[in-house]
Design a protein around this motif. Structure first.
Motif, PDB file in Angstrom:
ATOM      1  N   LEU A  25      11.288  20.332   3.707  1.00  0.00           N
ATOM      2  CA  LEU A  25      11.317  18.926   4.088  1.00  0.00           C
ATOM      3  C   LEU A  25      12.753  18.413   4.075  1.00  0.00           C
ATOM      4  O   LEU A  25      13.553  18.794   3.221  1.00  0.00           O
ATOM      5  N   GLN A  26      13.082  17.542   5.013  1.00  0.00           N
ATOM      6  CA  GLN A  26      14.421  16.968   5.065  1.00  0.00           C
ATOM      7  C   GLN A  26      14.606  15.871   4.027  1.00  0.00           C
ATOM      8  O   GLN A  26      15.725  15.575   3.611  1.00  0.00           O
ATOM      9  N   GLU A  27      13.512  15.256   3.618  1.00  0.00           N
ATOM     10  CA  GLU A  27      13.571  14.192   2.627  1.00  0.00           C
ATOM     11  C   GLU A  27      12.601  14.485   1.486  1.00  0.00           C
ATOM     12  O   GLU A  27      11.657  15.255   1.647  1.00  0.00           O
ATOM     13  N   ALA A  28      12.851  13.844   0.363  1.00  0.00           N
ATOM     14  CA  ALA A  28      11.963  14.012  -0.791  1.00  0.00           C
ATOM     15  C   ALA A  28      10.564  13.515  -0.450  1.00  0.00           C
ATOM     16  O   ALA A  28      10.404  12.490   0.209  1.00  0.00           O
ATOM     17  N   PRO A  29       9.526  14.239  -0.879  1.00  0.00           N
ATOM     18  CA  PRO A  29       8.152  13.820  -0.580  1.00  0.00           C
ATOM     19  C   PRO A  29       7.779  12.541  -1.304  1.00  0.00           C
ATOM     20  O   PRO A  29       8.097  12.359  -2.478  1.00  0.00           O
ATOM     21  N   ARG A  30       7.107  11.665  -0.600  1.00  0.00           N
ATOM     22  CA  ARG A  30       6.702  10.381  -1.158  1.00  0.00           C
ATOM     23  C   ARG A  30       5.216  10.169  -0.916  1.00  0.00           C
ATOM     24  O   ARG A  30       4.652  10.716   0.025  1.00  0.00           O
ATOM     25  N   GLY A  31       4.605   9.357  -1.755  1.00  0.00           N
ATOM     26  CA  GLY A  31       3.217   8.987  -1.515  1.00  0.00           C
ATOM     27  C   GLY A  31       2.277   9.423  -2.613  1.00  0.00           C
ATOM     28  O   GLY A  31       2.583  10.297  -3.432  1.00  0.00           O
ATOM     29  N   ILE A  77       9.148   5.375 -13.608  1.00  0.00           N
ATOM     30  CA  ILE A  77      10.244   5.655 -12.687  1.00  0.00           C
ATOM     31  C   ILE A  77       9.748   6.391 -11.453  1.00  0.00           C
ATOM     32  O   ILE A  77      10.080   6.033 -10.321  1.00  0.00           O
ATOM     33  N   GLY A  78       8.956   7.432 -11.673  1.00  0.00           N
ATOM     34  CA  GLY A  78       8.499   8.269 -10.567  1.00  0.00           C
ATOM     35  C   GLY A  78       7.606   7.536  -9.596  1.00  0.00           C
ATOM     36  O   GLY A  78       7.697   7.737  -8.373  1.00  0.00           O
ATOM     37  N   GLN A  79       6.752   6.657 -10.121  1.00  0.00           N
ATOM     38  CA  GLN A  79       5.869   5.903  -9.244  1.00  0.00           C
ATOM     39  C   GLN A  79       6.666   4.893  -8.436  1.00  0.00           C
ATOM     40  O   GLN A  79       6.404   4.677  -7.255  1.00  0.00           O
ATOM     41  N   SER A  80       7.673   4.273  -9.057  1.00  0.00           N
ATOM     42  CA  SER A  80       8.497   3.301  -8.351  1.00  0.00           C
ATOM     43  C   SER A  80       9.379   3.963  -7.300  1.00  0.00           C
ATOM     44  O   SER A  80       9.492   3.475  -6.177  1.00  0.00           O
ATOM     45  N   ALA A  81      10.008   5.094  -7.666  1.00  0.00           N
ATOM     46  CA  ALA A  81      10.958   5.742  -6.763  1.00  0.00           C
ATOM     47  C   ALA A  81      10.288   6.457  -5.602  1.00  0.00           C
ATOM     48  O   ALA A  81      10.805   6.457  -4.474  1.00  0.00           O
ATOM     49  N   TYR A  82       9.128   7.075  -5.861  1.00  0.00           N
ATOM     50  CA  TYR A  82       8.509   7.928  -4.836  1.00  0.00           C
ATOM     51  C   TYR A  82       7.044   7.630  -4.544  1.00  0.00           C
ATOM     52  O   TYR A  82       6.474   8.209  -3.625  1.00  0.00           O
ATOM     53  N   GLY A  83       6.435   6.769  -5.340  1.00  0.00           N
ATOM     54  CA  GLY A  83       5.030   6.465  -5.108  1.00  0.00           C
ATOM     55  C   GLY A  83       4.078   7.571  -5.500  1.00  0.00           C
ATOM     56  O   GLY A  83       2.927   7.593  -5.057  1.00  0.00           O
ATOM     57  N   TRP A  84       4.530   8.511  -6.343  1.00  0.00           N
ATOM     58  CA  TRP A  84       3.669   9.616  -6.755  1.00  0.00           C
ATOM     59  C   TRP A  84       2.542   9.114  -7.654  1.00  0.00           C
ATOM     60  O   TRP A  84       2.649   8.068  -8.302  1.00  0.00           O
ATOM     61  N   ARG A  85       1.492   9.889  -7.723  1.00  0.00           N
ATOM     62  CA  ARG A  85       0.372   9.594  -8.617  1.00  0.00           C
ATOM     63  C   ARG A  85       0.581  10.369  -9.929  1.00  0.00           C
ATOM     64  O   ARG A  85       0.621  11.593  -9.929  1.00  0.00           O
ATOM     65  N   ASP A  88      -1.329  -1.394 -17.903  1.00  0.00           N
ATOM     66  CA  ASP A  88      -2.266  -2.454 -17.546  1.00  0.00           C
ATOM     67  C   ASP A  88      -1.562  -3.778 -17.257  1.00  0.00           C
ATOM     68  O   ASP A  88      -1.915  -4.481 -16.301  1.00  0.00           O
ATOM     69  N   VAL A  89      -0.581  -4.134 -18.088  1.00  0.00           N
ATOM     70  CA  VAL A  89       0.127  -5.401 -17.879  1.00  0.00           C
ATOM     71  C   VAL A  89       0.877  -5.382 -16.546  1.00  0.00           C
ATOM     72  O   VAL A  89       0.936  -6.388 -15.830  1.00  0.00           O
ATOM     73  N   ASN A  90       1.423  -4.226 -16.196  1.00  0.00           N
ATOM     74  CA  ASN A  90       2.153  -4.103 -14.927  1.00  0.00           C
ATOM     75  C   ASN A  90       1.240  -3.769 -13.747  1.00  0.00           C
ATOM     76  O   ASN A  90       1.714  -3.607 -12.620  1.00  0.00           O
ATOM     77  N   LYS A  91      -0.071  -3.655 -14.030  1.00  0.00           N
ATOM     78  CA  LYS A  91      -1.083  -3.393 -13.000  1.00  0.00           C
ATOM     79  C   LYS A  91      -0.755  -2.140 -12.182  1.00  0.00           C
ATOM     80  O   LYS A  91      -0.715  -2.167 -10.950  1.00  0.00           O
ATOM     81  N   LEU A  92      -0.534  -1.036 -12.903  1.00  0.00           N
ATOM     82  CA  LEU A  92      -0.194   0.237 -12.273  1.00  0.00           C
ATOM     83  C   LEU A  92      -1.382   1.195 -12.348  1.00  0.00           C
ATOM     84  O   LEU A  92      -2.199   1.117 -13.258  1.00  0.00           O
ATOM     85  N   ASP A  93      -1.442   2.091 -11.388  1.00  0.00           N
ATOM     86  CA  ASP A  93      -2.510   3.097 -11.351  1.00  0.00           C
ATOM     87  C   ASP A  93      -1.953   4.415 -11.892  1.00  0.00           C
ATOM     88  O   ASP A  93      -1.423   5.239 -11.141  1.00  0.00           O
ATOM     89  N   ILE A  94      -2.037   4.584 -13.202  1.00  0.00           N
ATOM     90  CA  ILE A  94      -1.550   5.792 -13.881  1.00  0.00           C
ATOM     91  C   ILE A  94      -2.667   6.282 -14.791  1.00  0.00           C
ATOM     92  O   ILE A  94      -3.221   5.511 -15.579  1.00  0.00           O
ATOM     93  N   ASP A  95      -2.999   7.544 -14.689  1.00  0.00           N
ATOM     94  CA  ASP A  95      -4.056   8.127 -15.528  1.00  0.00           C
ATOM     95  C   ASP A  95      -3.444   8.561 -16.859  1.00  0.00           C
ATOM     96  O   ASP A  95      -2.420   9.261 -16.869  1.00  0.00           O
ATOM     97  N   LEU A  96      -4.025   8.155 -17.960  1.00  0.00           N
ATOM     98  CA  LEU A  96      -3.515   8.508 -19.284  1.00  0.00           C
ATOM     99  C   LEU A  96      -4.590   9.243 -20.073  1.00  0.00           C
ATOM    100  O   LEU A  96      -5.733   8.804 -20.122  1.00  0.00           O
ATOM    101  N   ARG A  97      -4.177  10.362 -20.688  1.00  0.00           N
ATOM    102  CA  ARG A  97      -5.126  11.201 -21.407  1.00  0.00           C
ATOM    103  C   ARG A  97      -4.578  11.571 -22.787  1.00  0.00           C
ATOM    104  O   ARG A  97      -3.400  11.916 -22.921  1.00  0.00           O
ATOM    105  N   LEU A  98      -5.440  11.502 -23.772  1.00  0.00           N
ATOM    106  CA  LEU A  98      -5.077  11.903 -25.133  1.00  0.00           C
ATOM    107  C   LEU A  98      -5.349  13.391 -25.313  1.00  0.00           C
ATOM    108  O   LEU A  98      -6.456  13.866 -25.026  1.00  0.00           O
ATOM    109  N   GLN A  99      -4.338  14.110 -25.788  1.00  0.00           N
ATOM    110  CA  GLN A  99      -4.521  15.514 -26.150  1.00  0.00           C
ATOM    111  C   GLN A  99      -5.052  15.549 -27.581  1.00  0.00           C
ATOM    112  O   GLN A  99      -4.332  15.246 -28.531  1.00  0.00           O
TER     113      GLN A  99
END
Length: 308
Positions: free
Chosen positions: A99-105, A124-132, A151-162
């Motif tokens: 790819l000529q550019e970094a993958p986004r989405g 950072i990663g979600q803001s810079a590239y929109g990654w999940r 939650d306060v920032n209303k972001l879609d990030i999956d969080l898991r406890l090991q």
């Protein structure tokens, strides 16, 4: 690969901090501002509260994170270096797929091992590239804090406890999960005693005498692991074999260059398809991460196209 003297070309902090802009966005930062010996505005990086406030201002100004707070004592990571890791991971994926550019989405999925109370890599990663992002941690309170930030920032990030501190990937990667990249900032020291001695050496080098105070914070699980960094990454490599077809690239920061040789032997025994060391320069300091994959080159483009 980044220059030996500069941050990644896409790093928003390449030219330093615009403190005037940061104070406008986060007025609370002004209380921590000082002048360096040549009269330039800065903050006291030996002051944990100053570091935290600077990070809050950076995340608000550059990454649209309005709320960023977590309990005292947890690791408060320096933002520019964390940003570099994300950008180099993007380059790794881009090069792998011509790819000529970094993958986004959102179709790009990233797994953050040890996401911490600050949730900094997903932010950072979600803001810079929109990654999940999926963030994992062994500390229930860290996950609770990360959820509040999410939650306060209303972001879609999956969080898991090991739930099992002996495991890294096992128990958190589910059978239907597929990730383009995993990332990790592993515990540096081999014991709590080593961590305390390391802190004392740091303060002595700064001319501050003996102290166990951490300007960037850090709980036990964030700072040390039995056997240190090599043992932690070795465990990561061993477990990665169980998920060889579910993750395109496994990666981890490596704090000491001397640790690369034993890790190379460990990866050789794991029979990975490819193994890379990516160096990242931050001023006079050079850091690095290792990356390994079980996919052969021709398989990686197919992996990306199926929208993992």
């Amino acid at each position: 690969m980044a220059s030996k003297t500069k941050l990644h070309p896409r790093n928003l902090h390449l030219d330093g901090y615009d403190f005037e802009r940061l104070v406008v966005q986060t007025p609370e930062l002004e209380a921590f501002m000082i002048k360096n010996p040549v009269g330039q505005s800065t903050v006291d990086f030996q002051d944990p509260m100053a570091v935290r406030m600077l990070n809050r201002a950076l995340l608000r100004t550059h990454y649209d994170i309005e709320f960023w707070d977590f309990p005292a004592g947890y690791l408060c990571p320096p933002i520019p270096g964390r940003v570099d890791y994300i950008h180099h991971l993007a380059d790794l994926l881009a090069k792998d797929n011509n790819l000529q550019e970094a993958p986004r989405g959102r179709h790009i999925k990233a797994l953050d091992i040890g996401t911490g109370a600050s949730l900094v890599y997903p932010l950072i990663g979600q803001s810079a590239y929109g990654w999940r992002f999926t963030g994992v941690d062994v500390d229930a309170n860290a996950i609770k804090s990360a959820r509040q930030i999410r939650d306060v920032n209303k972001l879609d990030i999956d969080l898991r406890l090991q739930n099992n501190s002996e495991n890294i990937f096992r128990g958190v990667i589910q059978p239907d999960d597929v990730f383009h990249v995993t990332m990790c900032n592993p515990p540096f020291h081999g014991s709590k005693e080593q961590a305390n001695k390391g802190t004392q050496r740091k303060w002595a080098s700064l001319g501050k005498g003996r102290s166990t105070k951490l300007n960037f914070g850090g709980r036990d699980a964030e700072l040390w692991y039995p056997g240190g960094e090599i043992k932690f990454i070795a465990r990561m490599v061993a477990e990665s074999m169980d998920f060889a077809k579910q993750c395109l690239w496994f990666t981890s920061l490596v704090s000491k260059k001397d640790n690369l040789q034993p890790l190379h032997r460990i990866l050789g025994k794991a029979r990975v398809a490819e193994y890379k060391v990516v160096e990242m320069a931050q001023g006079q300091k050079t850091s690095r991460f290792i990356a390994w994959t079980y996919f052969k080159k021709k398989q990686r483009t197919l992996f990306d196209k199926r929208g993992a």
